[in-house]
Design a protein around this motif. Structure first.
Motif, PDB file in Angstrom:
ATOM      1  N   THR A 116      -7.145  -2.027   2.061  1.00  0.00           N
ATOM      2  CA  THR A 116      -6.107  -1.003   2.001  1.00  0.00           C
ATOM      3  C   THR A 116      -5.207  -1.286   0.809  1.00  0.00           C
ATOM      4  OG1 THR A 116      -6.130  -0.712   4.410  1.00  0.00           O
ATOM      5  CG2 THR A 116      -4.210   0.123   3.225  1.00  0.00           C
ATOM      6  N   HIS A 117      -5.147  -0.349  -0.097  1.00  0.00           N
ATOM      7  CA  HIS A 117      -4.276  -0.459  -1.261  1.00  0.00           C
ATOM      8  C   HIS A 117      -3.512   0.854  -1.436  1.00  0.00           C
ATOM      9  CE1 HIS A 117      -7.357  -3.558  -2.359  1.00  0.00           C
ATOM     10  NE2 HIS A 117      -6.312  -4.178  -2.875  1.00  0.00           N
ATOM     11  N   PHE A 118      -2.572   0.807  -2.343  1.00  0.00           N
ATOM     12  CA  PHE A 118      -1.875   2.029  -2.756  1.00  0.00           C
ATOM     13  C   PHE A 118      -2.198   2.239  -4.236  1.00  0.00           C
ATOM     14  CE2 PHE A 118       0.270   0.587   0.994  1.00  0.00           C
ATOM     15  CZ  PHE A 118       0.525   1.766   1.686  1.00  0.00           C
ATOM     16  N   LEU A 119      -2.898   3.318  -4.531  1.00  0.00           N
ATOM     17  CA  LEU A 119      -3.369   3.566  -5.890  1.00  0.00           C
ATOM     18  C   LEU A 119      -2.403   4.469  -6.639  1.00  0.00           C
ATOM     19  CD1 LEU A 119      -7.236   4.094  -5.592  1.00  0.00           C
ATOM     20  CD2 LEU A 119      -5.919   1.976  -5.687  1.00  0.00           C
ATOM     21  N   HIS A 131      -2.212  -1.350  -5.791  1.00  0.00           N
ATOM     22  CA  HIS A 131      -1.059  -2.157  -5.376  1.00  0.00           C
ATOM     23  C   HIS A 131      -1.184  -2.491  -3.899  1.00  0.00           C
ATOM     24  CE1 HIS A 131       1.183  -1.206  -9.134  1.00  0.00           C
ATOM     25  NE2 HIS A 131       0.515  -0.068  -9.049  1.00  0.00           N
ATOM     26  N   ILE A 132      -0.729  -3.685  -3.546  1.00  0.00           N
ATOM     27  CA  ILE A 132      -0.772  -4.107  -2.139  1.00  0.00           C
ATOM     28  C   ILE A 132       0.239  -3.319  -1.311  1.00  0.00           C
ATOM     29  CG2 ILE A 132      -0.424  -6.035  -0.543  1.00  0.00           C
ATOM     30  CD1 ILE A 132      -2.986  -6.211  -2.153  1.00  0.00           C
ATOM     31  N   LYS A 133       1.401  -3.067  -1.900  1.00  0.00           N
ATOM     32  CA  LYS A 133       2.439  -2.315  -1.201  1.00  0.00           C
ATOM     33  C   LYS A 133       2.650  -0.960  -1.881  1.00  0.00           C
ATOM     34  CE  LYS A 133       4.924  -6.410   0.458  1.00  0.00           C
ATOM     35  NZ  LYS A 133       6.229  -7.133   0.503  1.00  0.00           N
ATOM     36  N   GLU A 134       3.207  -0.033  -1.140  1.00  0.00           N
ATOM     37  CA  GLU A 134       3.435   1.306  -1.669  1.00  0.00           C
ATOM     38  C   GLU A 134       4.415   1.273  -2.830  1.00  0.00           C
ATOM     39  OE1 GLU A 134       4.329   5.806   0.044  1.00  0.00           O
ATOM     40  OE2 GLU A 134       4.669   4.045   1.318  1.00  0.00           O
ATOM     41  N   PRO A 136       6.162   4.013  -6.063  1.00  0.00           N
ATOM     42  CA  PRO A 136       6.394   5.438  -6.308  1.00  0.00           C
ATOM     43  C   PRO A 136       5.155   6.146  -6.863  1.00  0.00           C
ATOM     44  CG  PRO A 136       8.272   4.165  -7.061  1.00  0.00           C
ATOM     45  CD  PRO A 136       7.225   3.174  -6.670  1.00  0.00           C
ATOM     46  N   ASN A 137       4.878   7.309  -6.312  1.00  0.00           N
ATOM     47  CA  ASN A 137       3.759   8.165  -6.732  1.00  0.00           C
ATOM     48  C   ASN A 137       2.377   7.562  -6.468  1.00  0.00           C
ATOM     49  OD1 ASN A 137       5.560  10.172  -7.824  1.00  0.00           O
ATOM     50  ND2 ASN A 137       5.854   8.820  -9.593  1.00  0.00           N
ATOM     51  N   SER A 138       2.327   6.622  -5.539  1.00  0.00           N
ATOM     52  CA  SER A 138       1.031   6.042  -5.180  1.00  0.00           C
ATOM     53  C   SER A 138       0.472   6.723  -3.927  1.00  0.00           C
ATOM     54  CB  SER A 138       1.167   4.533  -4.928  1.00  0.00           C
ATOM     55  OG  SER A 138       2.001   4.276  -3.812  1.00  0.00           O
ATOM     56  N   LYS A 139      -0.841   6.578  -3.723  1.00  0.00           N
ATOM     57  CA  LYS A 139      -1.496   7.152  -2.550  1.00  0.00           C
ATOM     58  C   LYS A 139      -2.295   6.064  -1.843  1.00  0.00           C
ATOM     59  CE  LYS A 139      -1.920  11.832  -4.429  1.00  0.00           C
ATOM     60  NZ  LYS A 139      -2.856  12.917  -4.825  1.00  0.00           N
ATOM     61  N   GLU A 140      -2.249   6.072  -0.525  1.00  0.00           N
ATOM     62  CA  GLU A 140      -2.969   5.069   0.247  1.00  0.00           C
ATOM     63  C   GLU A 140      -4.477   5.246   0.082  1.00  0.00           C
ATOM     64  OE1 GLU A 140      -2.403   3.043   4.583  1.00  0.00           O
ATOM     65  OE2 GLU A 140      -2.761   5.193   4.585  1.00  0.00           O
ATOM     66  N   ALA A 141      -5.162   4.132  -0.108  1.00  0.00           N
ATOM     67  CA  ALA A 141      -6.620   4.135  -0.285  1.00  0.00           C
ATOM     68  C   ALA A 141      -7.234   3.121   0.671  1.00  0.00           C
ATOM     69  CB  ALA A 141      -6.975   3.781  -1.727  1.00  0.00           C
ATOM     70  N   ARG A 165      -9.745   8.831  -3.235  1.00  0.00           N
ATOM     71  CA  ARG A 165      -8.793   8.732  -4.346  1.00  0.00           C
ATOM     72  C   ARG A 165      -9.519   8.589  -5.684  1.00  0.00           C
ATOM     73  NH1 ARG A 165      -5.273  10.906  -1.089  1.00  0.00           N
ATOM     74  NH2 ARG A 165      -4.465   9.495   0.520  1.00  0.00           N
ATOM     75  N   HIS A 166      -8.785   8.859  -6.738  1.00  0.00           N
ATOM     76  CA  HIS A 166      -9.311   8.737  -8.099  1.00  0.00           C
ATOM     77  C   HIS A 166      -9.751   7.300  -8.378  1.00  0.00           C
ATOM     78  CE1 HIS A 166      -8.582   7.999 -12.510  1.00  0.00           C
ATOM     79  NE2 HIS A 166      -9.323   9.082 -12.591  1.00  0.00           N
ATOM     80  N   HIS A 167     -11.021   7.131  -8.733  1.00  0.00           N
ATOM     81  CA  HIS A 167     -11.587   5.813  -9.065  1.00  0.00           C
ATOM     82  C   HIS A 167     -11.342   4.791  -7.953  1.00  0.00           C
ATOM     83  CE1 HIS A 167     -11.624   6.498 -13.749  1.00  0.00           C
ATOM     84  NE2 HIS A 167     -12.340   7.400 -13.084  1.00  0.00           N
ATOM     85  N   GLN A 168     -11.350   5.249  -6.716  1.00  0.00           N
ATOM     86  CA  GLN A 168     -10.940   4.372  -5.613  1.00  0.00           C
ATOM     87  C   GLN A 168     -11.781   3.110  -5.490  1.00  0.00           C
ATOM     88  OE1 GLN A 168     -10.417   6.211  -1.758  1.00  0.00           O
ATOM     89  NE2 GLN A 168     -10.686   4.272  -0.695  1.00  0.00           N
ATOM     90  N   ILE A 169     -13.101   3.249  -5.407  1.00  0.00           N
ATOM     91  CA  ILE A 169     -13.961   2.074  -5.215  1.00  0.00           C
ATOM     92  C   ILE A 169     -13.849   1.143  -6.406  1.00  0.00           C
ATOM     93  CG2 ILE A 169     -16.330   1.273  -4.886  1.00  0.00           C
ATOM     94  CD1 ILE A 169     -16.933   3.947  -3.531  1.00  0.00           C
ATOM     95  N   ARG A 170     -13.851   1.701  -7.592  1.00  0.00           N
ATOM     96  CA  ARG A 170     -13.773   0.899  -8.813  1.00  0.00           C
ATOM     97  C   ARG A 170     -12.480   0.090  -8.850  1.00  0.00           C
ATOM     98  NH1 ARG A 170     -15.080   5.351 -13.393  1.00  0.00           N
ATOM     99  NH2 ARG A 170     -14.947   3.508 -14.768  1.00  0.00           N
ATOM    100  N   SER A 171     -11.386   0.733  -8.517  1.00  0.00           N
ATOM    101  CA  SER A 171     -10.079   0.081  -8.569  1.00  0.00           C
ATOM    102  C   SER A 171      -9.911  -0.951  -7.459  1.00  0.00           C
ATOM    103  CB  SER A 171      -8.982   1.147  -8.473  1.00  0.00           C
ATOM    104  OG  SER A 171      -7.708   0.555  -8.519  1.00  0.00           O
ATOM    105  N   GLN A 172     -10.306  -0.591  -6.246  1.00  0.00           N
ATOM    106  CA  GLN A 172     -10.103  -1.510  -5.121  1.00  0.00           C
ATOM    107  C   GLN A 172     -10.986  -2.746  -5.206  1.00  0.00           C
ATOM    108  OE1 GLN A 172      -9.937   1.581  -1.649  1.00  0.00           O
ATOM    109  NE2 GLN A 172      -8.578  -0.107  -1.103  1.00  0.00           N
ATOM    110  N   LEU A 173     -12.250  -2.574  -5.611  1.00  0.00           N
ATOM    111  CA  LEU A 173     -13.114  -3.752  -5.751  1.00  0.00           C
ATOM    112  C   LEU A 173     -12.630  -4.649  -6.888  1.00  0.00           C
ATOM    113  CD1 LEU A 173     -16.749  -2.398  -5.142  1.00  0.00           C
ATOM    114  CD2 LEU A 173     -15.205  -3.561  -3.543  1.00  0.00           C
ATOM    115  N   SER A 174     -12.150  -4.043  -7.958  1.00  0.00           N
ATOM    116  CA  SER A 174     -11.586  -4.833  -9.057  1.00  0.00           C
ATOM    117  C   SER A 174     -10.376  -5.631  -8.583  1.00  0.00           C
ATOM    118  CB  SER A 174     -11.192  -3.909 -10.210  1.00  0.00           C
ATOM    119  OG  SER A 174     -10.577  -4.636 -11.254  1.00  0.00           O
TER     120      SER A 174
END
Length: 233
Positions: A116-119, A131-134, A136-141, A165-174
């Protein structure tokens, strides 16, 4: 079960009926037209349908969802104006189950886990930051992953998406130290020769918008790639 009902003019059709058509996108193809001016997959599918059914006029085709250009796998299109809004609703309500395969170099911290991240998206860079925590202008992923197979130098992960979310898998795995093979934008050390990344939309389950029966599509990964070839699950 993997099934290809047509493989013509570099277009792999995985499923088709009167209302929908599902294709297996090659890495490098764009789903919809953009500023590059390259011919989009939607136009390729229209040409396929026009030729197959000898249609004299314009072919209707609705884009339901997209995949990033360097990824491969399942893309669903609507063939009728009746199906499109119903499919849009299914995807908006997250009633479609999407499963991906990704190849990463580093082993994730756990064999399986929920991330669970905030993208936060940066449009200028066309990149999303996790981001680990929320912030501004982030969305839960949210996604689930598990290690399916350990290869000689890589790990095959299966990823189930719970948000889109936009590029969700790419961003979260990174973010957990596991950038996808070939994905320079998200921290992999070198690109793939064909500019692809090893991320593949493997499975899609949804209720047919007209027939109201479950549709389950499974797409084989790119067959010319040595690493995808080595994966036999």
């Amino acid at each position: 079960m993997e099934k290809i009902i047509s493989d013509k003019n570099n277009l792999q059709v995985l499923y088709e009926d009167n209302h929908i058509i599902v294709v297996n996108k090659r890495p490098g193809d764009i789903v919809q037209g953009d500023k590059t001016g390259d011919k989009p997959l939607s136009d390729v599918v229209k040409s396929f349908l026009k030729e197959k059914y000898n249609k004299p006029g314009n072919v209707y085709l609705g884009v339901v969802h997209r995949l990033d250009r360097p990824t491969s796998g399942i893309v669903l299109f609507a063939k009728t104006s009746k199906a499109l809004p119903r499919l849009n609703k299914i995807f908006q309500k997250k009633e479609a189950q999407k499963t991906y395969w990704s190849v990463v170099k580093n082993a994730p911290p756990k064999d399986n886990d929920r991330l669970t991240h905030f993208l936060k998206r940066n449009p200028k860079q066309n990149k999303s930051y996790a981001h680990i925590k929320e912030v501004p202008n982030s969305k839960e992923a949210i996604l689930d992953y598990e290690i399916l197979k350990e290869l000689d130098n890589y790990f095959l992960l299966e990823v189930a998406l719970h948000t889109g979310r936009h590029h969700q898998i790419r961003s979260q795995l990174s973010a957990i130290g596991c950038p996808i093979k070939g994905d320079l934008k998200y921290g992999f050390d070198r690109s793939n020769k064909d500019a692809s990344i090893h991320l593949h939309a493997r499975e899609l389950k949804f209720i047919h918008p007209v027939k109201k029966e479950e549709i389950h599509i499974v797409a084989p990964p790119p067959h010319l790639d040595a690493i995808w070839k080595a994966i036999k699950v």
